[in-house]
Write an enzyme that holds these catalytic residues in place. Sequence first.
Site: not given
Ligand code: COA
Length: 324
Positions: A114, A251, A281
Amino acid sequence: MRRSIITGTGSFLPEKVLTNADLAKMVDTTDEWITTRTGIRQRHVAADGELTSDLATAAAERALEAAGRKADHIDLVLVATSTPDQTFPATAATVQANLGITNASPAFDVQAVCSGFVYALTTADAFIRSGQHERVLVIGAETFSRILDWNDRSTCVLFGDGAGAVVLEAGEGEGTARDRGILISRLHADGRQRDLLYVDGGPSSTRTVGHLRMKGREVFRHAVTRIAEVMEEVMEEAGVRGEEIDLFVPHQANIRILMGTARKLGIDPEKVFVTLDRHGNTSAASIPLALDEAVRGGHARRGDLVLLEAMGGGFTWGASLLRL
Ligand SMILES: CC(C)(COP(=O)(O)OP(=O)(O)OC[C@H]1O[C@@H](n2cnc3c(N)ncnc32)[C@H](O)[C@@H]1OP(=O)(O)O)[C@@H](O)C(=O)NCCC(=O)NCCS
């Protein structure tokens, strides 16, 4: 002082749109979860047979037109991508051929996930300032839909396909922050974090392409810190305060990350350019795609001070401060 000036921007999105509602039919998710956690409402997905090089070529053609340049004026083609058409040749070589560039100038890919566009832009700037090149096409292009695990709801809802490009040309400045062109860029990497965001395949390890894997919560935690640090670094070195930024083109990974870092750096939320809701993204394509939309929509004008930042797998991260 020699400067690298953006003289044209272009972008391209595949026609097919996948909404959150469409995804809710494929995996256990909801529009509400995706929107509130990420800010994403829809993303574009390349058609079968539509390659990263095709998206890159279309974006590059639009950037060349905007710059008033012909393909043969270009003396270096850089494509930032983690989803190349093939393991080799570089997608940049295919794009060079597609554009009809026959002047034997170099073409190569830059792989920093990214952060790829910021890495490629910084590389192009160094080549221009050294006097080695005059007019560079810098492209970010991805078909992440091809490396997603469509059964993994924690990753497949986040990414999209697309391409953006800029024409970067040599110009002259006074050596101050009032100059047009790239004023300062800083790149970083920390390979110790490579297991937090990676693809579980590759020619040398598995002989397969593999799928994207991510520990989202940990990536989020690192992103917030690293992005703010590198933005502070370039602003401090350029002697520029958050209030002076005319447009912040981050980004586009997560709305909470980009609005949070803007707030921390004193950048007005109104000046944060967001395409995440419509594109998801798009990895290395997200910044040039957003920049092109900002320019064409009249949100970024000649003379504006623009800050770009990105973080991606590796980890890699970086920022560029430029005046359009
Ligand atoms: C991926 C992201 C959106 C997840 O959000 P979060 O608030 O951290 O959520 P978590 O990963 O802690 O998951 C929370 C819950 O949602 C659930 N979950 C994950 N994806 C899901 C989806 N698409 N729909 C519904 N629930 C979902 C998980 O299973 C978890 O459930 P649990 O609490 O029962 O285990 C976030 O972590 C993020 O944006 N991270 C950075 C990603 C990024 O920028 N990546 C690219 C870098 S270039």
